[in-house]
Write an enzyme that holds these catalytic residues in place. Structure first.
Site, PDB file in Angstrom:
ATOM      1  N   GLU A   1       0.831  -1.203   0.000  1.00 52.81           N
ATOM      2  CA  GLU A   1       0.000   0.000   0.000  1.00 52.81           C
ATOM      3  C   GLU A   1       0.872   1.263   0.000  1.00 52.81           C
ATOM      4  O   GLU A   1       0.590   2.229  -0.704  1.00 52.81           O
ATOM      5  CB  GLU A   1      -0.920   0.005   1.218  1.00 52.81           C
ATOM      6  CG  GLU A   1      -1.930  -1.143   1.244  1.00 52.81           C
ATOM      7  CD  GLU A   1      -1.425  -2.348   2.026  1.00 52.81           C
ATOM      8  OE1 GLU A   1      -2.251  -3.010   2.681  1.00 52.81           O
ATOM      9  OE2 GLU A   1      -0.203  -2.629   1.975  1.00 52.81           O
TER      10      GLU A   1
ATOM     11  N   CYS B   1      -0.820   0.038   7.610  1.00 47.45           N
ATOM     12  CA  CYS B   1      -1.322   0.450   6.302  1.00 47.45           C
ATOM     13  C   CYS B   1      -2.782   0.889   6.369  1.00 47.45           C
ATOM     14  O   CYS B   1      -3.223   1.707   5.551  1.00 47.45           O
ATOM     15  CB  CYS B   1      -1.149  -0.689   5.301  1.00 47.45           C
ATOM     16  SG  CYS B   1       0.588  -1.013   4.884  1.00 47.45           S
TER      17      CYS B   1
ATOM     18  N   ALA C   1      14.707 -36.091  -7.560  1.00 47.84           N
ATOM     19  CA  ALA C   1      14.861 -36.418  -8.980  1.00 47.84           C
ATOM     20  C   ALA C   1      15.186 -37.893  -9.103  1.00 47.84           C
ATOM     21  O   ALA C   1      15.867 -38.465  -8.236  1.00 47.84           O
ATOM     22  CB  ALA C   1      15.969 -35.567  -9.600  1.00 47.84           C
TER      23      ALA C   1
ATOM     24  N   THR D   1      22.845 -37.553   2.439  1.00 46.65           N
ATOM     25  CA  THR D   1      22.928 -36.711   1.246  1.00 46.65           C
ATOM     26  C   THR D   1      24.035 -35.673   1.396  1.00 46.65           C
ATOM     27  O   THR D   1      24.784 -35.401   0.451  1.00 46.65           O
ATOM     28  CB  THR D   1      21.584 -36.014   0.983  1.00 46.65           C
ATOM     29  OG1 THR D   1      20.579 -37.013   0.744  1.00 46.65           O
ATOM     30  CG2 THR D   1      21.654 -35.087  -0.215  1.00 46.65           C
TER      31      THR D   1
ATOM     32  N   ASP E   1      26.965 -35.867  -1.329  1.00 42.41           N
ATOM     33  CA  ASP E   1      26.892 -34.861  -2.398  1.00 42.41           C
ATOM     34  C   ASP E   1      27.750 -33.623  -2.155  1.00 42.41           C
ATOM     35  O   ASP E   1      28.063 -32.900  -3.091  1.00 42.41           O
ATOM     36  CB  ASP E   1      25.440 -34.401  -2.591  1.00 42.41           C
ATOM     37  CG  ASP E   1      24.531 -35.499  -3.100  1.00 42.41           C
ATOM     38  OD1 ASP E   1      24.998 -36.637  -3.251  1.00 42.41           O
ATOM     39  OD2 ASP E   1      23.341 -35.210  -3.339  1.00 42.41           O
TER      40      ASP E   1
ATOM     41  N   GLU F   1      15.019 -31.752   0.260  1.00 41.14           N
ATOM     42  CA  GLU F   1      15.668 -32.323  -0.919  1.00 41.14           C
ATOM     43  C   GLU F   1      16.508 -33.535  -0.533  1.00 41.14           C
ATOM     44  O   GLU F   1      17.511 -33.839  -1.184  1.00 41.14           O
ATOM     45  CB  GLU F   1      16.547 -31.272  -1.614  1.00 41.14           C
ATOM     46  CG  GLU F   1      15.776 -30.180  -2.321  1.00 41.14           C
ATOM     47  CD  GLU F   1      16.650 -29.352  -3.252  1.00 41.14           C
ATOM     48  OE1 GLU F   1      17.776 -29.790  -3.566  1.00 41.14           O
ATOM     49  OE2 GLU F   1      16.216 -28.263  -3.667  1.00 41.14           O
TER      50      GLU F   1
END
Length: 337
Positions: free
Chosen positions: A53, A85, A155, A197, A201, A281
């Site tokens: 606003e 606002c 994936a 992971t 990774d 993930e």
């Protein structure tokens, strides 16, 4: 569409311009209309910055007295990082305020509308409410359910594996998918993986391939097995490692003990810290643990045309997947219907 719906759609389109920059605040857009012409518009562009606003009135081309203001979320009525606002709308003497969604935040929750009505400003709510609820689903879910919105993402190969048998990662995403994944990261306040992971990774877990804020990085590590030489531990960005018992702070690296029921403890921690959304993930075990605990609000997978023939099986074989989009010739994005 009615005129109100047309102008509200414009407010929602403006709201999306703040995506990746405003969390934990909601996405909000505002359009000021007088004599069927836009005389000012704006959106909430940055956390801690001016609300939609305020930005709309700063872009005002003429007096807003007697105008109609379209705003995608109920105007705030409290002093936070910026003034209320609702007070601004009253001071500018607008005649009518059309609101897409009420604000579930207890600090607002109808108080903004009440203030407008007390000032004898006409108020209408619920215009394109389902669209507004969709773009702010993380914000609404957090305040209504008391825990963050959880998106599970992974994936897999064409034959249903997420990694080789020894845990060695395989790149399934093409370049466009990788960019879209990083866009998803900017849309979530936090990103989480499991310790396996992390060790396999050595990821960065940032959003370097898309403009916007990188998420808060989290690792589930019940038995404190995370390798200390990993990028996540040695770089300059904050990291939160959740364990059962081990707790220590080293600079901006936080090991936090949650006890035996780690996911329950994690939800409580996120609620206390105001973390409204998490992109998970992790590998199959981490994803399955969230799903089994009933902590899966959205599940998304990227299916590649690469075949591994053997490896670590991907999760959720029994679920029905619906195609979201084809990304290039070798990637499909699917979600649970």
């Amino acid at each position: 569409m009615t005129k109100d719906e047309i102008w509200m759609q414009r407010a929602l389109d403006l709201a999306l311009l703040g995506e990746g920059h405003v969390a934990p605040n909601p996405l909000v857009g505002c359009v000021i209309v007088r004599d069927n012409q836009v005389i000012g518009e704006g959106h909430h562009a940055q956390y801690g910055g001016a609300h939609a606003e305020v930005n709309a009135f700063q872009n005002l081309q003429q007096s807003a007295q007697g105008a109609t203001v379209y705003v995608s979320l109920e105007p705030c009525s409290h002093f936070g990082k910026t003034p209320p606002c609702a007070n601004l709308l009253i001071r500018e003497q607008v005649a009518r305020v059309v609101i897409c969604n009420l604000d579930p935040n207890p600090l607002v929750a109808g108080k903004g509308i009440e203030r407008l009505l007390q000032a004898e400003i006409e108020v209408e709510t619920g215009i394109l409410a389902s669209k507004g609820a969709q773009i702010n689903r993380h914000f609404f879910h957090f305040h209504e359910k008391g825990r963050p919105w959880i998106t599970l993402k992974f994936a897999e190969s064409a034959d249903g594996f997420i990694a080789r048998e020894n845990g060695e990662p395989v790149t399934f995403s093409n370049q466009v998918s990788q960019q879209l994944v990083h866009k998803m990261r900017t849309q979530h306040q936090a990103i989480l993986i499991g310790v396996n992971t992390a060790n396999a990774d050595n990821p960065k877990l940032d959003a370097r391939f898309w403009p916007g804020n990188s998420p808060i990085r989290m690792v589930i590590d019940p038995h404190n097995r995370m390798q200390r030489a990993l990028t996540l531990v040695t770089d300059n960005s904050p990291l939160y490692i959740f364990t059962r018992e081990y707790a220590i702070v080293k600079g901006n690296k936080h090991w936090i003990a949650l006890g035996d029921n780690m996911l329950k403890g994690l939800m409580q921690y996120c609620h206390a810290e105001g973390i409204q959304s998490i992109l998970v993930e992790g590998g199959t075990h981490t994803l399955d643990s969230f799903y089994t605990a009933g902590l899966a609000d959205e599940i998304l997978k990227i299916k590649s045309d690469v075949c591994l023939e053997k490896g670590i099986k991907s999760p959720f074989k029994a679920l029905y997947w619906e195609l979201m989009e084809q990304v290039g010739t070798d990637n499909q994005w699917l979600h649970v219907k």
